[in-house]
Design a protein around this motif. Structure first.
Motif, mmCIF file in Angstrom:
data_model
loop_
_atom_site.group_PDB
_atom_site.id
_atom_site.type_symbol
_atom_site.label_atom_id
_atom_site.label_comp_id
_atom_site.label_asym_id
_atom_site.label_seq_id
_atom_site.Cartn_x
_atom_site.Cartn_y
_atom_site.Cartn_z
ATOM 1 N N ARG A 297 0.771 -1.170 -0.063
ATOM 2 C CA ARG A 297 0.041 0.153 0.087
ATOM 3 C C ARG A 297 0.941 1.358 -0.064
ATOM 4 O O ARG A 297 0.597 2.113 -0.745
ATOM 5 C CB ARG A 297 -0.812 -0.116 1.379
ATOM 6 C CG ARG A 297 -2.114 -0.723 1.187
ATOM 7 C CD ARG A 297 -3.200 -0.673 1.905
ATOM 8 N NE ARG A 297 -4.520 -1.262 1.944
ATOM 9 C CZ ARG A 297 -4.856 -2.560 2.248
ATOM 10 N NH1 ARG A 297 -3.490 -3.256 2.606
ATOM 11 N NH2 ARG A 297 -5.662 -3.170 1.909
ATOM 12 N N GLY A 393 -8.182 1.081 -3.684
ATOM 13 C CA GLY A 393 -7.126 1.776 -4.346
ATOM 14 C C GLY A 393 -6.145 0.934 -4.761
ATOM 15 O O GLY A 393 -5.464 1.143 -6.170
ATOM 16 N N PRO A 394 -5.382 0.185 -3.988
ATOM 17 C CA PRO A 394 -4.348 -0.529 -4.457
ATOM 18 C C PRO A 394 -4.432 -1.724 -5.311
ATOM 19 O O PRO A 394 -3.686 -2.441 -5.725
ATOM 20 C CB PRO A 394 -3.713 -1.223 -2.999
ATOM 21 C CG PRO A 394 -4.352 -0.393 -2.066
ATOM 22 C CD PRO A 394 -5.777 -0.014 -2.770
ATOM 23 N N GLN A 434 -19.608 -6.540 -2.591
ATOM 24 C CA GLN A 434 -18.279 -6.852 -3.467
ATOM 25 C C GLN A 434 -18.279 -8.203 -3.496
ATOM 26 O O GLN A 434 -18.520 -9.167 -2.996
ATOM 27 C CB GLN A 434 -16.851 -6.567 -2.429
ATOM 28 C CG GLN A 434 -16.831 -5.096 -2.899
ATOM 29 C CD GLN A 434 -15.694 -4.505 -1.949
ATOM 30 O OE1 GLN A 434 -15.578 -4.711 -0.903
ATOM 31 N NE2 GLN A 434 -14.486 -4.295 -2.641
ATOM 32 N N LYS A 505 -16.960 -10.303 8.333
ATOM 33 C CA LYS A 505 -16.146 -9.291 8.985
ATOM 34 C C LYS A 505 -17.022 -8.725 9.983
ATOM 35 O O LYS A 505 -18.007 -8.081 9.478
ATOM 36 C CB LYS A 505 -15.880 -8.209 7.700
ATOM 37 C CG LYS A 505 -15.073 -7.271 8.462
ATOM 38 C CD LYS A 505 -14.905 -6.191 7.439
ATOM 39 C CE LYS A 505 -14.040 -4.602 7.951
ATOM 40 N NZ LYS A 505 -13.762 -3.928 6.970
ATOM 41 N N THR A 509 -11.645 -9.674 7.445
ATOM 42 C CA THR A 509 -11.708 -8.520 6.561
ATOM 43 C C THR A 509 -12.365 -8.815 5.123
ATOM 44 O O THR A 509 -12.385 -9.749 4.864
ATOM 45 C CB THR A 509 -10.429 -7.648 6.560
ATOM 46 O OG1 THR A 509 -9.463 -8.358 5.855
ATOM 47 C CG2 THR A 509 -10.072 -7.043 7.707
ATOM 48 N N ILE A 510 -12.710 -7.932 4.259
ATOM 49 C CA ILE A 510 -13.354 -8.250 3.115
ATOM 50 C C ILE A 510 -12.174 -8.485 2.179
ATOM 51 O O ILE A 510 -11.978 -9.658 1.620
ATOM 52 C CB ILE A 510 -14.037 -6.819 2.615
ATOM 53 C CG1 ILE A 510 -15.351 -6.600 3.440
ATOM 54 C CG2 ILE A 510 -14.394 -7.204 1.249
ATOM 55 C CD1 ILE A 510 -16.153 -5.420 3.153
ATOM 56 N N GLU A 511 -11.084 -7.766 2.146
ATOM 57 C CA GLU A 511 -9.814 -7.991 1.205
ATOM 58 C C GLU A 511 -9.245 -9.069 2.040
ATOM 59 O O GLU A 511 -9.077 -8.895 3.291
ATOM 60 C CB GLU A 511 -8.985 -6.636 0.904
ATOM 61 C CG GLU A 511 -9.885 -5.775 0.214
ATOM 62 C CD GLU A 511 -10.250 -6.049 -0.970
ATOM 63 O OE1 GLU A 511 -9.610 -7.045 -1.716
ATOM 64 O OE2 GLU A 511 -11.300 -5.438 -1.852
HETATM 65 P P1 XMP Z 1 -11.396 -4.438 4.628
HETATM 66 O O1 XMP Z 1 -10.698 -5.473 3.644
HETATM 67 O O2 XMP Z 1 -10.743 -3.605 5.306
HETATM 68 O O3 XMP Z 1 -12.057 -3.428 3.415
HETATM 69 O O4 XMP Z 1 -12.680 -5.201 5.094
HETATM 70 C C1 XMP Z 1 -13.342 -2.523 3.517
HETATM 71 C C2 XMP Z 1 -13.546 -1.787 2.330
HETATM 72 O O5 XMP Z 1 -12.532 -1.126 1.999
HETATM 73 C C3 XMP Z 1 -11.904 -1.362 0.639
HETATM 74 N N1 XMP Z 1 -10.365 -1.287 1.067
HETATM 75 C C4 XMP Z 1 -9.566 -0.322 0.320
HETATM 76 N N2 XMP Z 1 -9.858 0.738 -0.384
HETATM 77 N N3 XMP Z 1 -7.671 1.364 -0.463
HETATM 78 C C5 XMP Z 1 -9.026 1.485 -0.500
HETATM 79 O O6 XMP Z 1 -9.195 2.397 -1.463
HETATM 80 C C6 XMP Z 1 -7.409 0.364 0.467
HETATM 81 O O7 XMP Z 1 -6.056 0.193 0.579
HETATM 82 C C7 XMP Z 1 -8.337 -0.597 0.773
HETATM 83 N N4 XMP Z 1 -8.138 -1.572 1.541
HETATM 84 C C8 XMP Z 1 -9.614 -2.164 1.654
HETATM 85 C C9 XMP Z 1 -12.360 -2.951 0.408
HETATM 86 O O8 XMP Z 1 -12.438 -3.267 -0.847
HETATM 87 C C10 XMP Z 1 -13.694 -2.877 1.042
HETATM 88 O O9 XMP Z 1 -14.733 -2.441 0.274
#
Ligand code: XMP
Length: 513
Positions: A297, A393-394, A434, A505, A509-511
């Motif tokens: 990131r 974003g990444p 998603q 989650k 996490t989602i990702e």
């Molecule tokens: P996680 O994985 O934290 O994701 O449960 C929650 C939401 O955020 C998005 N996501 C990101 N969006 N930069 C972004 O712009 C990032 O580094 C990033 N990491 C997670 C993810 O797709 C989900 O919608």
């Protein structure tokens, strides 16, 4: 920006429902803003304030540090609606008696109306309301009439001369019958609002304001390909046309055909002045061999800033940076204590404004996500684009576990496209927050034809969510999972196994990274 149109100020005493109150009021066609509970009244003097709503909150008026509003609110003649804690603060401040809770009252209660009141105009004599409170008003202040009781509890009061109202229940939640009507009565019967907040009026007004502000200046916008930055850019484009330059960077981490599709949309459909930058090689060389997600990131963020800065400089004198910041990014209403909790400045492209000395244009900073989607509709953006699922974003870098390479990107792109196509064909794409594929850093044994294989594993993830903060895995139909799995294994070379992620989650996490 909000100065001319009629505004309801919500003073936030810390309720989990504060944002919901703002939503309900806007849905009724009146602009509303959330401010900290103790904001002095003079802060609002240049706004067209039609009324105040005092939110609920977790505190008790008996606590030593109980939050207190500006008492001068109660000497103005501007309408006030106190909800739950808001009511208790108002009542105590004006000499009423608040009783400490013997036990908390949560959930449904039955309200019986007493004397007639504009707040309850058009409502039946009895209806269900949603309570979530401890203390209650035992004796209303002088000059107040009781307009509603739930059992033996005073649950709605009204000043006899002034436009002040207080209710113990939550009109903003769906469980309160006629809650929306009660809020509308406050807006239209008590505050005299006419309802001038529509998405069409928002777009016209915003375009005019940007034109005034930027004059003959130049602006630059980093497009992410998502709805927010696109809508922000289109509004600024309507205001200053080709003096806005948009920059869209191909970081090599986009989905299949995404770069071409996005550029085409920006240029041919939206007629934006857009510079497409092919920086795939820069990003991929910097990411070579990197496994740690946060490291990925950081590298991607820093590289983006470097490229954006270089491009922006080459444009000549640019004064403004356009960002798609939304209202929930601007306001933090969860905690009401301490100055840090009041406003959080959020930069989508971290670091840019400070280093480049650009002034920010954030045309969406008053809006919630679904309001942005409505503006997008007003502006004629195609529905398919408006309802795209979020994409980080990444990009694919956080969906390839372990090092990122051209080869692994190509495998993931093909698998991801199959997931998207099948989810769309099943009519589920817009119902799911998603849905995507992840490439795992393990190989597994398989058998294809007569031979043994030792190849990649792809995980499939699909989640339902309201805002990405919490999520639950989607119970996709087995036949759909079977099609996705068959197609990936048969069509994507280098993959011999597909698994489905059944974690919610939290704790996952989602990702995956
Ligand atoms: P996680 O994985 O934290 O994701 O449960 C929650 C939401 O955020 C998005 N996501 C990101 N969006 N930069 C972004 O712009 C990032 O580094 C990033 N990491 C997670 C993810 O797709 C989900 O919608």
């Amino acid at each position: 920006m909000a100065d001319e149109h009629e505004t309801i100020i919500i003073l936030d005493f810390g309720s989990q429902y504060t944002q919901l109150i703002a939503r309900r009021i806007r849905e009724a066609g009146v602009y509303s803003e959330i401010h900290a509970y103790n904001t002095p009244v003079e802060v609002f003097k240049n706004k067209n304030v039609k009324g105040y709503v005092l939110s609920g909150g977790p505190d008790s008026v008996f606590e030593k540090n109980a939050p207190k509003g500006d008492p001068r609110l109660l000497s103005c003649n501007v309408p006030i609606l106190g909800i739950c804690y808001g009511l208790q603060w108002m009542a105590q401040e004006q000499g009423g008696k608040v009783a400490a809770a013997e036990e908390h009252e949560y959930g449904r209660a039955h309200l019986q109306r007493r004397v007639k009141s504009p707040l309850f105009r058009g409502l039946p004599d009895e209806f269900s309301v949603w309570m979530s409170h401890g203390d209650h008003v035992e004796v209303p202040p002088a000059d107040y009439a009781v307009i509603g009781m739930t059992g033996k509890t005073i649950s709605a009061i009204q000043h006899r001369q002034r436009p002040f109202y207080g209710i113990q229940f939550h009109p903003e939640v769906a469980h309160t019958e006629h809650g929306t009507q009660i809020l509308k009565n406050f807006l239209f019967e008590v505050c005299g609002c006419c309802g001038d907040w529509t998405m069409g009026s928002f777009a016209d007004r915003t375009v005019a304001q940007i034109r005034d502000r930027v004059g003959a200046g130049q602006a630059v916008c980093a497009l992410s390909g998502g709805v927010d930055s696109t809508v922000a850019a289109v509004l600024v484009d309507r205001a200053i046309g080709k003096r806005l330059t948009c920059i869209f960077v191909d970081n090599g981490l986009l989905r299949k055909d995404e770069y071409q599709e996005v550029i085409q949309r920006f240029q041919d459909k939206l007629h934006l002045n857009v510079l497409g930058i092919d920086a795939r090689a820069d990003f991929l060389s910097k990411l070579e061999g990197v496994c740690d997600p946060e490291e990925k990131r950081k590298i991607i963020g820093a590289e983006f800033i470097r490229i954006f800065e270089r491009q922006a400089k080459s444009l000549g004198p640019v004064e403004y940076l356009v960002q798609g910041t939304l209202y929930p990014d601007v306001i933090e209403s969860v905690s009401v204590r301490g100055p840090s909790a009041v406003i959080k400045t959020h930069h989508n492209v971290g670091g840019l404004p400070e280093s480049m000395h650009l002034k920010l244009i954030e045309p969406l900073r008053e809006l919630f996500k679904d309001e942005v989607r409505r503006v997008a509709q007003e502006l004629g953006l195609d529905p398919e684009f408006i309802h795209r699922q979020p994409f980080p974003g990444p990009g694919l870098a956080v969906r390839i576990l372990g090092p990122v390479s051209e080869e692994r990107l190509s495998i993931l792109r093909q698998a991801d496209k199959i997931v998207e196509d099948e989810i769309r064909t099943a009519g589920l794409y817009e119902k799911i927050w998603q849905s995507f594929a992840i490439l795992l850093p393990v190989s597994s044994v398989g058998v294809m034809g007569d031979g043994r294989t030792y190849e990649n594993v792809v995980a499939v993830r699909a989640v339902h969510s309201q805002d990405g903060m919490t999520a639950d895995w989607v119970h996709l139909p087995y036949p759909l999972l079977a099609r996705i799995s068959n197609r990936i294994v048969n069509e994507v070379r280098g993959v011999n196994r597909v698994v489905y992620d059944i974690s919610s989650k939290p704790p996952s996490t989602i990702e995956w990274e």
